[in-house]
Each structure stands twice: as structure tokens, then as C-alpha cells.
Scaffold this motif. Structure first.
Motif, PDB file in Angstrom:
ATOM      1  N   ALA A 225       2.271   3.528  39.809  1.00 15.20           N
ATOM      2  CA  ALA A 225       3.153   4.805  40.163  1.00 15.20           C
ATOM      3  C   ALA A 225       4.405   4.413  40.799  1.00 15.20           C
ATOM      4  O   ALA A 225       5.463   4.789  40.832  1.00 15.20           O
ATOM      5  CB  ALA A 225       2.158   5.780  40.889  1.00 15.20           C
ATOM      6  N   THR A 226       4.427   3.484  41.952  1.00 13.00           N
ATOM      7  CA  THR A 226       5.513   3.224  42.687  1.00 13.00           C
ATOM      8  C   THR A 226       6.672   2.429  41.676  1.00 13.00           C
ATOM      9  O   THR A 226       7.819   2.867  42.076  1.00 13.00           O
ATOM     10  CB  THR A 226       4.963   2.005  43.770  1.00 13.00           C
ATOM     11  N   MET A 227       6.059   1.524  40.979  1.00  8.36           N
ATOM     12  CA  MET A 227       7.108   1.059  40.014  1.00  8.36           C
ATOM     13  C   MET A 227       7.677   1.995  39.182  1.00  8.36           C
ATOM     14  O   MET A 227       8.706   1.834  38.972  1.00  8.36           O
ATOM     15  CB  MET A 227       6.394  -0.264  39.135  1.00  8.36           C
ATOM     16  N   LEU A 228       6.851   2.775  38.587  1.00  9.02           N
ATOM     17  CA  LEU A 228       7.528   3.934  37.443  1.00  9.02           C
ATOM     18  C   LEU A 228       8.528   4.781  38.391  1.00  9.02           C
ATOM     19  O   LEU A 228       9.504   5.233  37.890  1.00  9.02           O
ATOM     20  CB  LEU A 228       6.328   4.683  36.748  1.00  9.02           C
ATOM     21  N   GLY A 229       7.937   5.321  39.490  1.00  8.89           N
ATOM     22  CA  GLY A 229       8.746   6.250  40.261  1.00  8.89           C
ATOM     23  C   GLY A 229       9.994   5.580  40.574  1.00  8.89           C
ATOM     24  O   GLY A 229      11.034   6.593  40.516  1.00  8.89           O
TER      25      GLY A 229
ATOM     26  N   SER B  91       4.307   0.604  29.993  1.00  6.73           N
ATOM     27  CA  SER B  91       3.892  -0.763  29.343  1.00  6.73           C
ATOM     28  C   SER B  91       4.863  -1.814  30.023  1.00  6.73           C
ATOM     29  O   SER B  91       4.111  -2.851  30.196  1.00  6.73           O
ATOM     30  CB  SER B  91       4.196  -0.925  27.756  1.00  6.73           C
ATOM     31  N   TYR B  92       6.096  -1.461  30.364  1.00  7.33           N
ATOM     32  CA  TYR B  92       6.639  -2.645  30.921  1.00  7.33           C
ATOM     33  C   TYR B  92       6.299  -2.759  32.427  1.00  7.33           C
ATOM     34  O   TYR B  92       6.066  -4.046  32.918  1.00  7.33           O
ATOM     35  CB  TYR B  92       8.187  -2.151  31.206  1.00  7.33           C
ATOM     36  N   SER B  93       5.626  -1.920  32.965  1.00  9.95           N
ATOM     37  CA  SER B  93       4.935  -1.947  34.412  1.00  9.95           C
ATOM     38  C   SER B  93       3.849  -2.948  34.369  1.00  9.95           C
ATOM     39  O   SER B  93       3.570  -3.666  35.132  1.00  9.95           O
ATOM     40  CB  SER B  93       4.692  -0.502  35.249  1.00  9.95           C
ATOM     41  N   ALA B  94       3.227  -2.799  33.180  1.00  9.44           N
ATOM     42  CA  ALA B  94       1.866  -3.679  33.072  1.00  9.44           C
ATOM     43  C   ALA B  94       2.603  -5.236  32.734  1.00  9.44           C
ATOM     44  O   ALA B  94       1.858  -5.851  33.550  1.00  9.44           O
ATOM     45  CB  ALA B  94       1.210  -3.303  31.663  1.00  9.44           C
TER      46      ALA B  94
ATOM     47  N   ILE C 223      -1.871  -1.520  37.159  1.00 12.50           N
ATOM     48  CA  ILE C 223      -2.923  -1.336  36.289  1.00 12.50           C
ATOM     49  C   ILE C 223      -3.104  -2.587  35.310  1.00 12.50           C
ATOM     50  O   ILE C 223      -4.026  -3.282  34.931  1.00 12.50           O
ATOM     51  CB  ILE C 223      -2.896  -0.263  35.530  1.00 12.50           C
ATOM     52  N   GLY C 224      -2.097  -2.977  34.730  1.00 14.20           N
ATOM     53  CA  GLY C 224      -1.805  -4.301  33.938  1.00 14.20           C
ATOM     54  C   GLY C 224      -2.406  -5.548  34.589  1.00 14.20           C
ATOM     55  O   GLY C 224      -3.014  -6.378  33.842  1.00 14.20           O
ATOM     56  N   ASP C 225      -2.106  -5.676  35.875  1.00 12.12           N
ATOM     57  CA  ASP C 225      -2.240  -6.705  36.521  1.00 12.12           C
ATOM     58  C   ASP C 225      -3.740  -6.973  36.887  1.00 12.12           C
ATOM     59  O   ASP C 225      -4.186  -7.923  36.652  1.00 12.12           O
ATOM     60  CB  ASP C 225      -1.450  -6.726  37.804  1.00 12.12           C
TER      61      ASP C 225
END
Length: 231
Positions: A31-35, A173-176, A186-188
């Protein structure tokens, strides 16, 4: 999860409950990365897309030099694969946030990628506005600011919401990907626990969580775009 433990629903839920702190932290990191990335897209990508549109040769204030320079910069950043962009910006990220790992650090290249991505989506949405609408606003003596804020952005709002929805899903998907190289999320969690530790429960659960998030984002975006569509 112990290979000798019977794979029952109760065992699955208990295993996930035991990892609730890691799952909550991973969700917060995502959420932090996306935000941060999506906020940068709105604050910079939106006006950049508007500027690309209004300086085009058939638009309000055609300026070939400005349009070519901005278009070249946008295409330059978009040409980088995201993993390569993260590596290229690693020194800048270290200088800006004083670290090269974690969700905030990963949000820096995410923001750089999101801005030109959304700018092109904004430009495309504005191009779909009938020329007659713009000509009518100019004939009525509307100022440039009024034309942009009360005509262009209002007429294109449904397309802008649809574009922002596409951006959000793409950057989920980029955040993953960012998580795999130290960003967390989540991806990590899926990679570290699910893949490297052979924990199928965690791997499948995180994939299902991402699928659920994508469905929620897409349905919400479709609903809002339909509500704002004036056609």
C-alpha cells in the motif's frame, strides 16, 4: 508449513494466522509503494499529460518544441524495463530517501515509471474529447485555466478514471517486482516464504490475495467510470 502436517483447511488457516504479522506488514508495504507512486502520477503525470495535449499541433496552444521535448522525455522513461529503471535510479534513491531498500525506496522508481505512464493515458483520454467541445468553450471566451479544469478534465473524467484504474493494476504487479529486490510487500512475501522456503500455502495465498485486489480495483474503477460517463 511442515511437510508432515496434513493439508487441511484448519491447518491452512492456522498457518496463515501464525503469519498474520508478516502478511499485514506485506500488505502495508504494498500500500505504501502504490500510494506514493500513484500520488506522484496524479500530481505530476496528470498536468504533464494535459501539457502534452494542449501543445500538440492540432490543439489549443501548439508548440512543436515543447511537445517534442516532453514527448521524448516521456518515451525515454517508458522505454526502461522497470527492473533496469530501479537499478539506474539506485544512487538517486539512496540520496533522496537515505536508503536503497524498503517500500519508500522502492516507491521512488515506481513514481518515475508511473508519471510518464499516466501522462500518456491522460493525453489519450483528452484526445477522445470531440473538437467541437473545445471550440465551443473557446468561442464563449473561456480562459485557458477554465478550459482545462472545467471542460477538458470534466469531459475526460470517465476516461481518466479508467486510465487510472489500468495504472493502479499495472503498478500493483510492479510493486511485486520491487518487493523481490528489497522493497517488501506481498510479492516479496510470496517469493521469500512461498518460493524459497517451499511454502505452497503462503505462495498460493499471496497470489490469491493479489488476484482479489486486482478484481476489486477493476470493478471499482469500472463502476466509477460508468457513473461519471456523460455519454
Amino acid at each position: 508449513m511442515d511437510e508432515e502436517t496434513p493439508l487441511t483447511w484448519a491447518a491452512i488457516w492456522q498457518h496463515l494466522a501464525d503469519m498474520r504479522e508478516e502478511i499485514v506488514q506485506a500488505a502495508f508495504d504494498t500500500a505504501t509503494m502504490l500510494g506514493i507512486g500513484l500520488t506522484a502520477a496524479l500530481l505530476v503525470g496528470l498536468p504533464l499529460g494535459v501539457l502534452l495535449y494542449v501543445t500538440d499541433r492540432d490543439s489549443m496552444y501548439p508548440n512543436r518544441i515543447v511537445n517534442l521535448v516532453l514527448g521524448w522525455l516521456v518515451n525515454l522513461v517508458r522505454s526502461f524495463p522497470f527492473v533496469i529503471l530501479m537499478l539506474v535510479l539506485s544512487a538517486f534513491t539512496q540520496w533522496l530517501v537515505d536508503t536503497s531498500i524498503g517500500p519508500v525506496a522502492a516507491a521512488v522508481p515506481l513514481s518515475f515509471a508511473a508519471i510518464p505512464y499516466f501522462a500518456r493515458l491522460v493525453e489519450q483520454s483528452l484526445r477522445e474529447i470531440p473538437k467541437g467541445v473545445l471550440e465551443a468553450a473557446q468561442a464563449m471566451g473561456a480562459s485557458p485555466w477554465q478550459i482545462i479544469t472545467k471542460v477538458l478534465l470534466v469531459e475526460a473524467r470517465s476516461g481518466l478514471i479508467a486510465g487510472f484504474t489500468i495504472l493502479t493494476i499495472s503498478f500493483l504487479s510492479y510493486s511485486a517486482v520491487a518487493g523481490v529486490v528489497g522493497g517488501g510487500g506481498i510479492g516479496d512475501l510470496a517469493i521469500r516464504y512461498g518460493y524459497h522456503r517451499y511454502d505452497t500455502v503462503v505462495l498460493v495465498s499471496m497470489v490469491l490475495l493479489l488476484v482479489l485486489l486486482v478484481q476489486i480495483i477493476q470493478l471499482s474503477g469500472n463502476w466509477l467510470a460508468a457513473r461519471l460517463d456523460k455519454r
